[in-house]
Write a protein that holds these residues in place. Structure first.
Motif, PDB file in Angstrom:
ATOM      1  N   ALA A 267       4.286   0.466 -17.196  1.00 22.98           N
ATOM      2  CA  ALA A 267       4.296  -0.710 -16.321  1.00 22.98           C
ATOM      3  C   ALA A 267       5.137  -0.444 -15.076  1.00 22.98           C
ATOM      4  O   ALA A 267       4.741  -0.807 -13.957  1.00 22.98           O
ATOM      5  CB  ALA A 267       4.826  -1.917 -17.081  1.00 22.98           C
ATOM      6  N   GLN A 268       6.267   0.210 -15.248  1.00 24.48           N
ATOM      7  CA  GLN A 268       7.121   0.542 -14.104  1.00 24.48           C
ATOM      8  C   GLN A 268       6.406   1.505 -13.153  1.00 24.48           C
ATOM      9  O   GLN A 268       6.525   1.377 -11.934  1.00 24.48           O
ATOM     10  CB  GLN A 268       8.447   1.128 -14.576  1.00 24.48           C
ATOM     11  N   GLU A 269       5.676   2.450 -13.709  1.00 22.84           N
ATOM     12  CA  GLU A 269       4.919   3.390 -12.875  1.00 22.84           C
ATOM     13  C   GLU A 269       3.883   2.660 -12.025  1.00 22.84           C
ATOM     14  O   GLU A 269       3.633   3.034 -10.884  1.00 22.84           O
ATOM     15  CB  GLU A 269       4.210   4.450 -13.747  1.00 22.84           C
TER      16      GLU A 269
ATOM     17  N   PHE B 188       8.672  -8.095   3.683  1.00 23.46           N
ATOM     18  CA  PHE B 188       7.630  -8.535   2.750  1.00 23.46           C
ATOM     19  C   PHE B 188       6.443  -7.585   2.897  1.00 23.46           C
ATOM     20  O   PHE B 188       6.449  -6.735   3.784  1.00 23.46           O
ATOM     21  CB  PHE B 188       7.202  -9.974   3.050  1.00 23.46           C
ATOM     22  N   SER B 189       5.437  -7.746   2.078  1.00 30.12           N
ATOM     23  CA  SER B 189       4.316  -6.802   2.106  1.00 30.12           C
ATOM     24  C   SER B 189       3.615  -6.749   3.455  1.00 30.12           C
ATOM     25  O   SER B 189       3.126  -5.707   3.856  1.00 30.12           O
ATOM     26  CB  SER B 189       3.305  -7.131   1.008  1.00 30.12           C
ATOM     27  N   GLY B 190       3.590  -7.863   4.169  1.00 26.50           N
ATOM     28  CA  GLY B 190       2.931  -7.893   5.467  1.00 26.50           C
ATOM     29  C   GLY B 190       3.863  -7.711   6.644  1.00 26.50           C
ATOM     30  O   GLY B 190       3.433  -7.736   7.781  1.00 26.50           O
TER      31      GLY B 190
ATOM     32  N   PRO C 189       3.529   1.921  -6.365  1.00 25.20           N
ATOM     33  CA  PRO C 189       2.831   1.777  -5.079  1.00 25.20           C
ATOM     34  C   PRO C 189       3.362   0.607  -4.242  1.00 25.20           C
ATOM     35  O   PRO C 189       3.338   0.667  -3.021  1.00 25.20           O
ATOM     36  CB  PRO C 189       1.373   1.536  -5.481  1.00 25.20           C
ATOM     37  N   LEU C 190       3.874  -0.419  -4.891  1.00 28.82           N
ATOM     38  CA  LEU C 190       4.456  -1.537  -4.152  1.00 28.82           C
ATOM     39  C   LEU C 190       5.715  -1.102  -3.417  1.00 28.82           C
ATOM     40  O   LEU C 190       5.986  -1.552  -2.307  1.00 28.82           O
ATOM     41  CB  LEU C 190       4.775  -2.704  -5.096  1.00 28.82           C
ATOM     42  N   GLU C 191       6.484  -0.234  -4.043  1.00 34.55           N
ATOM     43  CA  GLU C 191       7.687   0.292  -3.404  1.00 34.55           C
ATOM     44  C   GLU C 191       7.311   1.010  -2.108  1.00 34.55           C
ATOM     45  O   GLU C 191       7.940   0.821  -1.079  1.00 34.55           O
ATOM     46  CB  GLU C 191       8.417   1.232  -4.365  1.00 34.55           C
ATOM     47  N   GLU C 192       6.270   1.794  -2.170  1.00 40.49           N
ATOM     48  CA  GLU C 192       5.796   2.529  -0.996  1.00 40.49           C
ATOM     49  C   GLU C 192       5.296   1.554   0.087  1.00 40.49           C
ATOM     50  O   GLU C 192       5.594   1.725   1.271  1.00 40.49           O
ATOM     51  CB  GLU C 192       4.676   3.493  -1.402  1.00 40.49           C
ATOM     52  N   LEU C 193       4.576   0.536  -0.329  1.00 40.77           N
ATOM     53  CA  LEU C 193       4.030  -0.463   0.593  1.00 40.77           C
ATOM     54  C   LEU C 193       5.131  -1.188   1.363  1.00 40.77           C
ATOM     55  O   LEU C 193       4.947  -1.564   2.517  1.00 40.77           O
ATOM     56  CB  LEU C 193       3.196  -1.486  -0.191  1.00 40.77           C
TER      57      LEU C 193
END
Length: 100
Positions: free
Chosen positions: A7-9, A23-25, A13-17
């Protein structure tokens, strides 16, 4: 523990984003942040209930910071249930699942 690691893996990709963004945007919340926000709200309660760390601030500092920022957005913050209530609900839900 294998499921937790997997689950952590999947969160990496969110960390990279989030590199270079609040925020994401960017500087304001968007649709993806609302989706991610469910994690930001539920995960700390689940971590408390289960006694484990899902979103490690050392391993995922950007995602952790974004989660904290999201829960402090005034419109979000005023609509959140108190954490104690959420933990109580999740505990009762878990007990029902375990007994069936």
């Amino acid at each position: 523990m294998k499921a937790l690691n997997e689950a952590q893996e999947r969160l990496k990709p969110l960390e990279e984003l989030l590199k270079g963004k609040r925020f994401s945007g960017g500087e304001t919340t968007g649709y993806l942040d609302i989706v991610i926000g469910r994690i930001a709200v539920l995960v700390p309660a689940l971590e408390e209930l289960m006694g484990l760390t899902y979103v490690d601030p050392n391993a995922m500092p950007l995602f952790h910071a974004c989660s904290q920022e999201f829960t402090n957005v005034p419109m979000v913050k005023e609509r959140l249930h108190p954490r104690e209530k959420l933990v109580h609900f999740l505990k009762a839900f878990r007990e029902r699942l375990m007994s069936s």
